[in-house]
Design a protein around this motif. Structure first.
Motif, PDB file in Angstrom:
ATOM      1  N   PRO A 313       0.838  -1.063   0.001  1.00 36.19           N
ATOM      2  CA  PRO A 313      -0.071  -0.074   0.038  1.00 36.19           C
ATOM      3  C   PRO A 313       0.803   1.351  -0.089  1.00 36.19           C
ATOM      4  O   PRO A 313       1.881   1.244   0.630  1.00 36.19           O
ATOM      5  CB  PRO A 313      -0.978  -0.254   1.333  1.00 36.19           C
ATOM      6  CG  PRO A 313      -0.085  -1.035   2.024  1.00 36.19           C
ATOM      7  CD  PRO A 313       0.811  -1.879   1.193  1.00 36.19           C
ATOM      8  N   ASP A 314       0.456   2.540  -0.730  1.00 34.78           N
ATOM      9  CA  ASP A 314       1.053   3.586  -0.695  1.00 34.78           C
ATOM     10  C   ASP A 314       0.525   4.397   0.758  1.00 34.78           C
ATOM     11  O   ASP A 314      -0.346   3.813   1.201  1.00 34.78           O
ATOM     12  CB  ASP A 314       1.065   4.335  -2.074  1.00 34.78           C
ATOM     13  CG  ASP A 314      -0.387   4.721  -2.308  1.00 34.78           C
ATOM     14  OD1 ASP A 314      -1.313   4.822  -1.588  1.00 34.78           O
ATOM     15  OD2 ASP A 314      -0.927   5.121  -3.382  1.00 34.78           O
ATOM     16  N   ILE A 315       0.904   5.839   0.425  1.00 32.38           N
ATOM     17  CA  ILE A 315       0.588   6.430   1.898  1.00 32.38           C
ATOM     18  C   ILE A 315      -0.843   6.581   1.833  1.00 32.38           C
ATOM     19  O   ILE A 315      -1.475   7.090   3.053  1.00 32.38           O
ATOM     20  CB  ILE A 315       1.553   7.779   1.814  1.00 32.38           C
ATOM     21  CG1 ILE A 315       1.454   8.193   2.938  1.00 32.38           C
ATOM     22  CG2 ILE A 315       0.931   8.759   0.682  1.00 32.38           C
ATOM     23  CD1 ILE A 315       2.043   7.605   4.364  1.00 32.38           C
ATOM     24  N   LEU A 389       5.914   3.376  -0.243  1.00 34.88           N
ATOM     25  CA  LEU A 389       5.035   2.041   0.022  1.00 34.88           C
ATOM     26  C   LEU A 389       5.514   1.599   1.325  1.00 34.88           C
ATOM     27  O   LEU A 389       6.561   1.893   1.855  1.00 34.88           O
ATOM     28  CB  LEU A 389       5.377   1.236  -1.233  1.00 34.88           C
ATOM     29  CG  LEU A 389       5.287   1.608  -2.372  1.00 34.88           C
ATOM     30  CD1 LEU A 389       5.731   0.305  -3.422  1.00 34.88           C
ATOM     31  CD2 LEU A 389       3.865   2.077  -2.491  1.00 34.88           C
ATOM     32  N   TYR A 390       4.530   1.058   2.102  1.00 31.81           N
ATOM     33  CA  TYR A 390       4.685   0.127   3.477  1.00 31.81           C
ATOM     34  C   TYR A 390       4.844  -1.247   2.935  1.00 31.81           C
ATOM     35  O   TYR A 390       3.712  -1.720   2.816  1.00 31.81           O
ATOM     36  CB  TYR A 390       3.562   0.798   4.284  1.00 31.81           C
ATOM     37  CG  TYR A 390       3.795   0.027   5.518  1.00 31.81           C
ATOM     38  CD1 TYR A 390       4.898   0.516   6.408  1.00 31.81           C
ATOM     39  CD2 TYR A 390       3.095  -1.032   5.915  1.00 31.81           C
ATOM     40  CE1 TYR A 390       5.186  -0.133   7.733  1.00 31.81           C
ATOM     41  CE2 TYR A 390       3.299  -1.530   7.329  1.00 31.81           C
ATOM     42  CZ  TYR A 390       4.097  -1.525   8.311  1.00 31.81           C
ATOM     43  OH  TYR A 390       4.319  -2.093   9.258  1.00 31.81           O
ATOM     44  N   GLY A 391       5.972  -1.940   3.440  1.00 32.40           N
ATOM     45  CA  GLY A 391       6.199  -3.501   3.376  1.00 32.40           C
ATOM     46  C   GLY A 391       5.979  -3.871   4.571  1.00 32.40           C
ATOM     47  O   GLY A 391       5.702  -5.161   4.649  1.00 32.40           O
ATOM     48  N   GLY A 392       6.342  -3.366   5.708  1.00 33.64           N
ATOM     49  CA  GLY A 392       6.271  -3.922   6.986  1.00 33.64           C
ATOM     50  C   GLY A 392       7.704  -4.765   7.191  1.00 33.64           C
ATOM     51  O   GLY A 392       8.378  -4.878   6.261  1.00 33.64           O
ATOM     52  N   SER A 393       7.724  -5.150   8.243  1.00 28.13           N
ATOM     53  CA  SER A 393       9.272  -5.901   8.853  1.00 28.13           C
ATOM     54  C   SER A 393       9.231  -7.442   8.263  1.00 28.13           C
ATOM     55  O   SER A 393      10.540  -7.862   8.366  1.00 28.13           O
ATOM     56  CB  SER A 393       9.189  -5.680  10.322  1.00 28.13           C
ATOM     57  OG  SER A 393       8.145  -6.544  10.966  1.00 28.13           O
ATOM     58  N   LYS A 394       8.330  -7.992   7.943  1.00 24.29           N
ATOM     59  CA  LYS A 394       8.379  -9.201   7.708  1.00 24.29           C
ATOM     60  C   LYS A 394       7.875  -9.403   6.036  1.00 24.29           C
ATOM     61  O   LYS A 394       7.492 -10.646   5.644  1.00 24.29           O
ATOM     62  CB  LYS A 394       7.137 -10.114   8.276  1.00 24.29           C
ATOM     63  CG  LYS A 394       7.687  -9.965   9.831  1.00 24.29           C
ATOM     64  CD  LYS A 394       6.963 -10.942  10.719  1.00 24.29           C
ATOM     65  CE  LYS A 394       7.237 -11.074  12.186  1.00 24.29           C
ATOM     66  NZ  LYS A 394       6.217 -11.694  13.018  1.00 24.29           N
TER      67      LYS A 394
END
Length: 441
Positions: A313-315, A389-394
């Motif tokens: 997802p983007d901002i 973009l948000y990918g997260g830590s995993k």
């Protein structure tokens, strides 16, 4: 230091068919606690579940050896284990009580409860002779603690070697540490420094299981590489290797570590010489298998290979995929808000985005923050440009690209094929040259 004595490690060469039991008792241990043993002889790890504050390991036959032990913050240290002896380690409020068969109990009580010296890298800011004197003094002080413990002679001789290499652990890094601490450039230690550096790097495969030895000889070789002229890193490594070491097994160990780390961190592209070096010097089946495994993983990230995909997802919450970016070059920054080096690259990245505005290149930043709110806050407050973009830590994308440190930059062509899986950073003057080369294709 006038003379250094190196003891025979015959203590490590004896195996037995009898089995001992190692017990770890920990007060107030978390429900998911685990005791981790790292065996110094081959680097393997044993993980033991803690149940009701107790972890038990029944040993199989092995050579007596040092073992690194840890259990979160409750227990960290070095043990010396023998397969035919029982040992119990009880931990409560930072107190370590060791019981079991003699002399194993007294040896491990000494190892876990003695406060050994430690040199911070800041000491490397001193003048050369002063720096050497500090290392000498640390070794002398720790040896006195060893002799005061009055342990069996065979172990005492062995532990002198451990203390030697822990006392001089930062010695091979004197040049870069001195330049950093003293804020000087092009510093060069004297011949006397390099003579002592090499004299400590005894070429003896029986020392490989001794804590600190392997790291010392690796860094001693690297210290020579750092002052050699030329750009061929693999050739310099081989030259330094043969000037410092004579034992084939020790050489193989150093080559494996250096080549493995090179491929693991930056891939196969432009690193074929390290692959050839590994093939030339390393024959141990386990080392060859580990190296081939990492090469196989990076083989999927060679120039021209299709890139692993992402969907993030983007901002504003809209999903962006790699497929949706086809038709332009894609320069990807994998970063996090908490990462200092990542933030240090942001002004350079912003300049690149301005310089290449309107050209056929997407600038994509993928956050691996665990805290999504922190990412959103920073992106909005700093009005960060490009595709955020948000990918997260995993996110799988990080595993696919073998990302073990950030920031990591990746360049893809217009068809989503890999140009560089480990691309230069925005602050690197070669980055615009790389963009221009591929924009013209």
């Amino acid at each position: 230091m006038k003379k250094i004595f190196f003891a025979s490690l015959s203590l490590l060469a004896t195996c037995t068919i009898h089995a001992g039991v190692y017990t770890f008792k920990m007060a107030d241990a978390p429900a998911d606690a685990k005791v981790v043993l790292k065996w110094m002889a081959d680097g393997t790890r044993t993980v033991i579940d803690v149940k009701d504050g107790v972890a038990v390991k029944d040993t199989a036959a092995f050579a007596p050896q040092y073992v690194s032990v840890s259990c979160g913050r409750m227990l960290r240290g070095t043990l010396f284990l023998s397969p035919d002896k029982n040992l119990t380690v009880s931990i409560s409020q930072d107190k370590k009580e060791i019981t079991g068969d003699a002399p194993l109990a007294s040896i491990n009580s000494y190892l876990l409860n003695t406060k050994f010296g430690y040199l911070n890298y800041q000491v490397a800011g001193r003048d050369e002779q002063d720096f050497i004197n500090v290392c000498d003094s640390l070794y002398k002080a720790d040896r006195e603690k060893l002799f005061a413990a009055k342990l069996p002679e065979s172990f005492t001789k062995l532990d002198e070697q451990r203390l030697l290499y822990t006392s001089y652990a930062i010695f091979p890094m004197y040049k870069p540490y001195h330049e950093y601490v003293a804020k000087t450039k092009d510093f060069m230690p004297t011949k006397a420094y390099f003579d002592l550096l090499d004299r400590l790097a005894v070429s003896d495969a029986s020392l490989l299981p001794v804590p600190g030895y392997k790291e010392y000889v690796e860094n001693a070789v690297r210290a020579h590489v750092a002052v050699m002229p030329g750009d061929d890193e693999a050739a310099k490594l081989e030259s330094a290797l043969n000037s410092v070491l004579t034992d084939a097994t020790v050489k193989a160990s150093v080559v494996h570590t250096c080549a493995y780390e090179k491929i693991y961190s930056s891939g196969l592209d432009s690193n074929d010489s390290f692959v050839a070096l590994h093939k030339k010097y390393v024959s141990d089946a386990d080392l060859v298998s580990a190296f081939n495994d990492v090469c196989g993983k990076w083989g999927r990230l060679r120039v021209g290979m299709s890139s692993p995909a992402f969907s993030c997802p983007d901002i504003e919450g809209k999903t962006v995929t790699l497929e949706s970016l086809r038709g332009k070059l894609v320069y990807i920054d994998v970063w996090a808000t908490w990462c200092g080096p990542c933030r240090g690259e942001l002004p350079h990245l912003e300049k690149l985005e301005e310089s290449y505005a309107g050209k056929d290149i997407h600038f994509v930043s993928i956050s691996c923050d665990q805290n999504k709110a922190a990412w959103e806050k920073m992106v909005r407050e700093k009005n960060m440009k490009g595709i955020q973009l948000y990918g997260g830590s995993k996110m799988q994308f990080m595993d696919d690209y073998l990302i073990n440190g950030i920031p990591r930059f990746i360049l893809l062509d217009r068809e989503g094929r890999i140009v560089k899986a480990d691309a230069p950073r925005p602050s690197n003057p070669d980055t615009p040259k790389l963009f221009d080369e591929w924009l013209c294709k």
